[in-house]
Scaffold this active site. Structure first.
Site, PDB file in Angstrom:
ATOM      1  N   SER A   1      -3.081   7.973  -6.529  1.00  0.00           N
ATOM      2  CA  SER A   1      -3.058   8.282  -5.123  1.00  0.00           C
ATOM      3  C   SER A   1      -3.495   7.313  -4.296  1.00  0.00           C
ATOM      4  O   SER A   1      -3.737   6.034  -4.917  1.00  0.00           O
ATOM      5  CB  SER A   1      -4.119   9.376  -4.907  1.00  0.00           C
ATOM      6  OG  SER A   1      -5.525   8.808  -5.139  1.00  0.00           O
ATOM      7  N   LYS A   2      -3.273   7.135  -3.012  1.00  0.00           N
ATOM      8  CA  LYS A   2      -3.502   6.172  -1.981  1.00  0.00           C
ATOM      9  C   LYS A   2      -4.910   5.619  -2.395  1.00  0.00           C
ATOM     10  O   LYS A   2      -5.348   4.351  -2.207  1.00  0.00           O
ATOM     11  CB  LYS A   2      -3.460   6.553  -0.865  1.00  0.00           C
ATOM     12  CG  LYS A   2      -2.170   6.961  -0.273  1.00  0.00           C
ATOM     13  CD  LYS A   2      -1.670   5.760   0.918  1.00  0.00           C
ATOM     14  CE  LYS A   2      -0.085   5.579   0.789  1.00  0.00           C
ATOM     15  NZ  LYS A   2       0.700   6.630   1.120  1.00  0.00           N
TER      16      LYS A   2
END
Ligand code: GLU
Length: 464
Positions: free
Chosen positions: A237-238
């Site tokens: 994920s980011k």
């Protein structure tokens, strides 16, 4: 000839997972002396943007993954999809479905209540009276018995019962073709022999094979790669740090380092870690892509980056560094030859951003903290510094070696330790206490600026 394709949907960033797919497709095409096609899957007009297309093109170009054909935009091929759709209808391999939204919703609710997998029940499959002007979708007539089998180059043999599949929509009621349909038409038209993609597409493959068979097109070899995981082994994920290719560029990563890093995420050759592009091309094989998901490892990327920073010809690093310095608004014509900056800085830096940070003093005015002046410009060293300024002024050939000679002479003359004189000079030139060797720093900064800064700092120290 083998033909691979990278077929991103331009709906966001160029994620490193996608970049890895592109790299593997590119490598396989190069390894086999085939062709690599770039296809932009932009049929979802609501979500596709020109900005996202630009990011893909820029990201691939920056990584050095050049395509042999394309970019081919699906939105420019609607007439072709329409044509194929009509031929499938004419041959009875597809049909018009007039089922209303209400009917489909009721069907779905019924199936869910009975704990069945929601699927189209084939209501219009065997002919439906043509309702003039009524909206319809075109569905593919999926075989109802038998199975689809394919040998996935990553996951091995996969078999799906046709009874698991329903009649998928090829063209929506507004006339737009669906993903599975456009991919198949394109893969067939472009003669794609190898499809490498994320395993989120694995459920689409049997459907695509059916449509290809209906078209009488050859079936490519499919390889579905596992998703990348974050460093914690969880979904990427980011929050796992940078995941977009251009973000890595922002952070000062070299494209060669990122490519080397990506190739090792899901592929290996013994325990070899460093691969030149030529080696990667020669050694890569779709049949030894790992089935297990690979986790990203930011420390390893930095390690690789440092390796490439040190070993890439300085002229090439200089070009990449120019991008970072220009982004900061510096006028590069006012500074030294960038190759010299690279040579002076790269041993002590892990990223281009670090080199740029540590080279700002070459382009910007500096500030010197009073405490540094007090500590380093002692009355003991000031006469030597003064003499240094005068002697350097007379130096005509401004090279690090000549500067060093002058410094060595002053140190002997004043019987003072080299460090005692080097540190205040470094502070005078850069405003800080860390820099490349002081003779190199003087050479980089140039005679005029160096002397100006040295005199200014001595003056400041004298006025304290
Ligand atoms: N456009 C699809 C995606 O971005 C890829 C399709 C494919 O590789 O077949 O996920």
């Amino acid at each position: 000839m083998i033909i691979t394709r990278f077929a991103p949907s331009p709906t966001g960033d160029l994620h490193i997972g996608s970049a890895r797919t592109a790299l593997f497709c590119w490598l396989w095409a190069k390894n086999q002396r085939g062709k690599f096609i770039l296809r932009i899957e932009d049929t979802d007009r609501e979500r596709s943007t020109q900005a996202a297309v630009d990011v893909i093109l820029e990201g691939l170009a920056w990584l050095g993954l050049s395509w042999d054909e394309g970019p081919i935009y699906q939105t420019q091929r609607f007439a072709r999809y329409q044509e194929i759709c009509e031929s499938l209808l004419a041959k009875g391999q597809a049909y018009k479905c007039y089922c209303s939204k209400e009917r489909l919703e009721a069907l779905r609710a019924e199936q869910e209540a009975a704990k069945e997998k929601p699927r189209y029940d084939g209501h219009c499959r065997n002919g439906h009276e043509v309702v003039p002007h009524a909206p319809f979708v075109v569905r593919f007539k999926t075989p109802q018995t038998g199975s689809v089998v394919f040998d996935d180059s990553v996951r091995g043999r996969i078999e799906i019962q046709n009874s698991e599949l329903d009649d998928l929509i090829l063209v929506r009621s507004d006339g737009t073709p669906t993903y599975n349909f456009t991919v198949v038409v394109d893969d067939a038209d472009m003669g794609i022999t190898h499809v490498l993609r994320g395993d989120d597409h694995i459920n689409n493959t049997p459907r695509q094979i059916h449509i290809l068979q209906a078209l009488g097109a050859p079936i490519p070899e499919y390889g579905h790669m596992p998703m990348l995981l974050g460093p914690d082994g969880k979904k990427l994920s980011k929050r796992s740090g940078a995941v977009s290719v251009l973000q890595y560029r922002e952070e000062g990563i070299l494209p060669d380092a990122l490519v080397n890093y990506l190739v090792r995420l899901g592929w290996s050759h013994g325990d070899k870690e460093i691969f030149s592009r030529e080696e990667m091309i020669a050694l890569f094989n779709v049949h030894n892509i790992n089935v297990a998901a690979a986790a990203i490892n930011p420390e390893k990327l930095l390690w690789l980056n440092q390796h490439y920073l040190k070993t890439t010809p300085e002229a090439e690093v200089a070009k990449l560094l120019a991008w970072h310095l220009e982004k900061r608004g510096f006028d590069l014509s006012q500074g030294p030859d960038l190759k010299e900056i690279v040579l002076a800085q790269r041993e002590r830096c892990k990223t281009l951003v670090e080199i740029a940070d540590k080279s700002q003093f070459l382009y910007q005015n500096i500030n010197i903290e009073e405490s540094l002046l007090q500590k380093h410009f002692t009355s003991e060293v000031r006469p030597a510094l003064q003499a240094m300024g005068q002697r350097l002024m007379q130096l005509n050939n401004w090279t690090a070696a000549n500067i060093h000679e002058v410094m060595a002479a002053i140190v002997t003359e004043f019987d003072i330790k080299f460090g005692l004189i080097a540190q205040p000079m470094r502070i005078a030139l850069t405003g800080g206490t860390v820099s490349p060797p002081v003779d190199v720093t003087l050479a980089l900064l140039g005679k005029e600026k160096s002397l100006q800064r040295l005199h200014y700092a001595i003056g400041l120290a004298n006025s304290l």
